[in-house]
Design a protein around this motif. Sequence first.
Motif: not given
Length: 402
Positions: A138-145, A165-172, A283-294
């Motif tokens: 699973p890829v957490h694309i754009g920081g969204h888990v 694959d959390a390349a875009q999801a530091h701190g998610a 997804d509301p279960r994704c409680t934090s995202t770094p907003h790597y991309m809008t």
Amino acid sequence: MLALNGGPKVRTQPFPRWPEYDETENLALARALQQGEWGRHGGKEVQAFEREFAEFGQAPAALAVTNGSHALELALELAGIEPGDEVIVPAYTFVATSTAVQRRGGVPVPVDITHDTFCLDPEALEDAVTDRTRAVIPVHIGGHVADMDAITAWADARGVTVIQDAAQAHGATWHGKGLGALGSISTFSFQSTKVITAGEGGALLLPDPDTYEDAWVRHNCGRTRELHLAVAASNFRVSELTAALLRAQLARFADQNARRAARYTELAAALGEIPGIRLQGRDPRCTSTPHYMTTFVLDQDELGGLDRDTVALALLMEGIPAFGSHQPLHRTDAFWTGATRDVRPEELAEYCPHAERVGRDGVLIGHQALLGTRQDVDDVATAVAKVLDELPRTGTGTGPAA
């Protein structure tokens, strides 16, 4: 008039520079330099960064490596992926997710993404599994888990390994937990555009000390701490200088992430007022995202068939850090390199309509646009509205937006 056609730009001032740095990074590099040991053997910076990054990601252990692609390759090696093994991947992702599998001799099997989060759709897994399936990424694309509850439950029931694959999801976070607390390996990139960066670099968050030790040996030319050459492996070690920079950048993350979160709320509200686009959902279960991309997708029926690449170029000319989204994997030459497959790109396109739509009609805005002021995000929204209003339509739609 659009700047693309010689008119005035919406934005003439640069957005906040990326990466952000100051004397902190100078001191970190000097500290690493002056210790006299520039590789991880004998130095202190890599070990310190691994401790700090493990705590940051709520993982039992972390291992720093040369880059995010190598992090994925090492994770696949730890999972025992061998030539001919199949690994399920989302069709919409940066191509490194696929090429890491190919470089292990495995076969990446693309599945569709959800229509809202643009992450791997758990409902697509069962149709893709075979007796050769060994892992799912699973890829957490754009920081969204991605939906880690459903994906992990499906994989556990079938003895399939999960690699995030959390390349875009530091701190998610997922259900308030860091990605390192979800029981599976997660991999990260510190390439130049990432929200934690040293120009290059990567890391794995590991679920237990034994897996860390195995990973340590395999990233160290297959050599144990006792200098025994135990396995055939490569050298993925990272330098002390890189680790020192990463420690400085990691310390900046909390402040930067708070700024991005505040600005994203404002930008999302403004973009939500513009007809013809739809933002990536969360997804509301994704409680934090770094907003790597809008990320937003053009609704071609409402917009009359605007060309996505022209939209991205027009925004760039208006001074906005915009570009087109990733191609679906099956639309890249790299995906087909050295592989014998029983399907054609057109067949995969039928299986992956949401990935097709985002890959064709998605527009990305870089996270540096979220590091400044309210005026910065207002300029982004103004430019998007201007471009969509003034670009000529082709008059051809493509069905409902993804």
